[in-house]
Motif scaffolding. Structure first.
Motif, PDB file in Angstrom:
ATOM      1  N   ASN A 102       6.425  43.058 -11.530  1.00 15.31           N
ATOM      2  CA  ASN A 102       5.970  43.975 -10.295  1.00 15.31           C
ATOM      3  C   ASN A 102       4.672  43.313  -9.827  1.00 15.31           C
ATOM      4  OD1 ASN A 102       3.543  45.279 -11.758  1.00 15.31           O
ATOM      5  ND2 ASN A 102       5.155  46.227 -12.554  1.00 15.31           N
ATOM      6  N   ASN A 171      14.943  42.917 -13.055  1.00 16.52           N
ATOM      7  CA  ASN A 171      14.866  43.298 -11.683  1.00 16.52           C
ATOM      8  C   ASN A 171      15.978  42.433 -10.939  1.00 16.52           C
ATOM      9  OD1 ASN A 171      12.463  44.377 -11.264  1.00 16.52           O
ATOM     10  ND2 ASN A 171      11.426  42.660 -11.485  1.00 16.52           N
ATOM     11  N   LYS A 323      11.581  42.957  -4.919  1.00 19.18           N
ATOM     12  CA  LYS A 323      11.365  44.524  -4.806  1.00 19.18           C
ATOM     13  C   LYS A 323      12.137  45.080  -3.769  1.00 19.18           C
ATOM     14  CE  LYS A 323       8.344  48.411  -5.223  1.00 19.18           C
ATOM     15  NZ  LYS A 323       6.708  48.604  -5.325  1.00 19.18           N
TER      16      LYS A 323
END
Length: 337
Positions: A102, A171, A323
């Motif tokens: 992240n 992810n 993201k």
């Protein structure tokens, strides 16, 4: 410093590509150690590279004052922990993509490198590919007019590893497969994405659908940059027909196409009127020279004390876009960055 001594942390496929470059192809640098939590893997990698020193714990690597730089080529979830510790130990850092899980982890890595005055380069090797460099120059010279659209796709033949199915850990393919494409469109557009819309689906790994309902092995993401240029990123896993990475840059006066699905120049014509030409089997073949160029660039930045050509900020922007794309897939909406 006359010679940079390197240690590889994570001796998988990508890591060994870099490691072999450091056995004689990168001036003023050489690999002196490898590290992998599996002792047999570490030992085997060291033997393959013709060196004696290997570790199973990266913390032991950082205690070795002879080592000047580390290559972090582990699963993404370990990148931040190792990079921050390496910076504190005054080791220069090359980190493979994706940079981290992240943005917060990316920020920690960038801050640690700045505080301890070490280099931090992210492994987007396509920027160093000769054809990519040539395309960049052509765009700057206005050969195709103003850029309208940058499209980039990567399709891999391998079946995903077990940990990749869990989007919370990997992810997803947007990170594992499409990070290079995300960096590519951003690099050519010379702008930041302001919005994205993505769709994904599991078409080739249906046996794990119940256990991992969020997993997708095919993804398409479109977007718009702040400067108005359009973007399209496509990723696929387990396509089986070969490794396929291509780029198209559409301008107001022309188009540039990068990449070739064919590994060899040979073309076979058979008696039954079929044409046969082998496809590229691996990214290791397609971007072999680009890997070497980025390794040489990393060493030059250390020895000349210059800025790296692919920074922590570049890595962070790709993580941000991944993201947003995953959010778009789940919520089925356009996401503003």
């Amino acid at each position: 410093m006359k010679e940079v001594k390197v240690c590889l942390i994570g001796s998988g496929r990508a890591g060994m590509v870099h490691a072999h470059n450091y056995t004689g192809s990168v001036p003023n640098a050489r690999i002196i150690a490898v590290c992998d939590p599996m002792e047999e893997t570490a030992k085997s990698a060291a033997k393959e590279l013709g060196i004696e020193l290997y570790y199973t714990d990266y913390r032991e690597v950082l205690k070795n004052e002879e080592i000047n730089a580390v290559y972090i080529v582990t699963p993404t979830k370990y990148h931040k922990e190792i990079a921050v510790a390496a910076a504190a130990a005054k080791k220069h850092i090359f980190c493979e993509k994706p940079m981290a899980m992240n943005e917060e982890e990316c920020d920690e890595m960038i801050k640690a490198a700045e505080e301890h005055q070490v280099k931090l380069q992210i492994g987007f090797m396509r920027r160093f590919d000769e054809s990519f460099q040539e395309a960049k120059a052509m765009i700057a010279e206005g050969e195709i007019g103003d850029i309208v659209l940058v499209k980039s796709h990567s399709r891999g033949p391998s079946k995903p590893k077990e940990w990749m199915y869990d989007i919370k850990k990997s992810n997803g393919p947007l990170a594992e497969v499409s990070s290079h494409d995300i960096d590519t469109v951003r690099w050519f557009a010379e702008s930041e994405l302001k919005s994205v819309y993505a769709i994904g689906g599991n078409f080739r790994n249906k046996e794990i659908k119940e256990q991992y309902p969020d997993f997708y092995d095919n993804v398409i993401m479109t977007g718009e940059f702040e400067n108005g240029i359009h973007a399209c990123v496509e990723g696929a896993q387990y396509v089986q027909y070969g490794y396929d990475a291509r780029v198209e840059i559409l301008g107001t006066k022309g188009v540039i196409c990068l990449g070739d699905i064919h590994e060899k120049k040979i073309l076979t014509c058979t008696p039954n009127h079929e044409l046969k030409r082998p496809t590229t089997r691996s990214w290791k073949f397609l971007f072999k020279d680009a890997y070497l160029a980025e390794d040489r660039s990393f060493i030059r930045s250390i020895l000349d004390d210059t800025e790296v050509e692919c920074s922590g900020l570049d890595g962070k922007m790709a993580v941000r876009i991944v993201k947003a794309g995953n959010e778009s897939i789940v919520e089925k909406k356009i996401v503003t960055l």
